[in-house]
Design an enzyme around this catalytic site. Structure first.
Site, PDB file in Angstrom:
ATOM      1  N   GLU A   3       0.855  -1.185   0.000  1.00  0.00           N
ATOM      2  CA  GLU A   3       0.000   0.000   0.000  1.00  0.00           C
ATOM      3  C   GLU A   3       0.895   1.240   0.000  1.00  0.00           C
ATOM      4  O   GLU A   3       2.057   1.185   0.418  1.00  0.00           O
ATOM      5  CB  GLU A   3      -0.915   0.012   1.224  1.00  0.00           C
ATOM      6  CG  GLU A   3      -1.912  -1.135   1.281  1.00  0.00           C
ATOM      7  CD  GLU A   3      -3.004  -1.036   0.223  1.00  0.00           C
ATOM      8  OE1 GLU A   3      -3.094   0.028  -0.437  1.00  0.00           O
ATOM      9  OE2 GLU A   3      -3.754  -2.013   0.049  1.00  0.00           O
TER      10      GLU A   3
ATOM     11  N   ASP B 264     -18.779  -9.865  -9.203  1.00  0.00           N
ATOM     12  CA  ASP B 264     -18.676  -9.032  -8.006  1.00  0.00           C
ATOM     13  C   ASP B 264     -17.957  -7.720  -8.310  1.00  0.00           C
ATOM     14  O   ASP B 264     -18.329  -6.657  -7.792  1.00  0.00           O
ATOM     15  CB  ASP B 264     -17.942  -9.795  -6.905  1.00  0.00           C
ATOM     16  CG  ASP B 264     -17.922  -9.042  -5.585  1.00  0.00           C
ATOM     17  OD1 ASP B 264     -19.012  -8.706  -5.082  1.00  0.00           O
ATOM     18  OD2 ASP B 264     -16.830  -8.780  -5.065  1.00  0.00           O
TER      19      ASP B 264
END
EC number: 3.2.1.-
Length: 316
Positions: free
Chosen positions: A223, A248
């Protein structure tokens, strides 16, 4: 003349519909050129799907005669949907080629049946169509023209057609769908795994937030905070198949207002920028990386399109 609706309602271009088309073509060949072309386009899609399936592993936990039957039926449905309406454009090209420089016959002119029969179809399947499918296998667009690895081909074979269908239903550019899946999973070679080592099928890197009620897996991921990369633990959603993951992913983009600019993007490149602006990923170079993937995929598509055009003469 056989209407498109009746043609598409037939059982995936079976022998009965072919024989019926042959009879109609004998009565009015000029008027039935388009149905013939649509039929061949449908068969081509099925051949392409068959070739893609053959590239996948034959053995596995969920591999059986039943699953192969259902997969075949699903492929037939995909072929019907892909060639409905405007289709892929292959039928239009064939019609243009067959009618180029020709005039419609007079009412009293002798009728000559169009050269189209089940035997001819089988010949196409064994020769020209198979060659077209093989030439349509994507290659990297760089100067070396080296083929993608087997894993990458399998990855594209699994997702290419479902991604196009998902694009038509959601508005998300299909090149963006494929590019994001390729980027997040390293062309399927760096997929998120479950704790037991089995694949999670989460090729879009969708995290498991509090609203997710399905299974999850926790891994170490990268991240970015203030532009600096950090390794952190994060939970990701687990799916039972690539189709479930794709469904999804589309639901996530279409139901969340912050991704509205993605579903209405005019181009895949604009969609990539919209994804980054919406905060899909923390990587500050996410849009640039996606755009690079998109350009690779578009170059592949252009090669495939040229292959189809260059080999249409071999179909008739």
């Amino acid at each position: 003349m056989i209407g498109d609706g009746k043609l598409l309602a037939s059982a995936a271009w079976d022998a009965q519909s072919l024989n019926e088309l042959k009879a109609k073509a004998g009565q009015d060949p000029a008027a039935n050129i388009r149905p013939v072309a649509r039929q061949v386009e449908g068969m081509f899609v099925q051949m392409m799907l068959k070739s893609m399936r053959e590239a996948l592993p034959k053995d596995g936990l969920f591999s059986s005669d039943q699953t192969r039957l259902y997969t075949s039926m699903y492929d037939q449905q995909i072929a019907q949907q892909m060639t409905a309406g405007k289709g892929l454009g292959l039928a239009d090209m064939m019609v243009k080629q067959m009618t180029s420089g020709q005039t419609m016959p007079a009412d009293d002119a002798p009728q000559v049946p169009l050269k189209f029969s089940l035997e001819t179809v089988n010949s196409y399947q064994n020769q020209a169509l198979t060659q077209l499918v093989r030439k349509a296998i994507p290659k990297t667009p760089d100067s070396s023209d080296a083929p993608l690895s087997g894993d990458s081909k399998d990855f594209l074979a699994r997702l290419s057609l479902p991604a196009r269908l998902a694009s038509e239903q959601s508005g998300v550019p299909h090149h963006l769908i494929l590019a994001q899946a390729a980027l997040e999973s390293g062309w399927g070679q760096r997929q998120i795994l479950r704790e037991n080592g089995e694949p999670s099928y989460n090729v879009f890197g969708v995290k498991a937030t509090a609203s997710w009620k399905g299974p999850v897996t926790e891994i170490t991921t990268t991240e970015y905070e203030n532009g600096e990369a950090k390794k952190v633990k994060a939970k990701f959603r687990v799916y039972s198949s690539y189709l479930e993951a794709l469904s999804d992913y589309v639901a996530l983009l279409t139901r969340n207002p912050r991704y509205a600019a993605v579903t209405t993007a005019a181009t895949a490149e604009q969609g990539a920028v919209a994804l980054q602006n919406a905060g899909y990923a923390t990587d500050p170079n996410y849009a640039r990386k996606l755009t690079s993937m998109i350009q690779q995929l578009k170059a592949m598509s252009e090669k495939v399109s040229k292959t189809y055009s260059a080999n249409l003469d071999n179909l008739f």
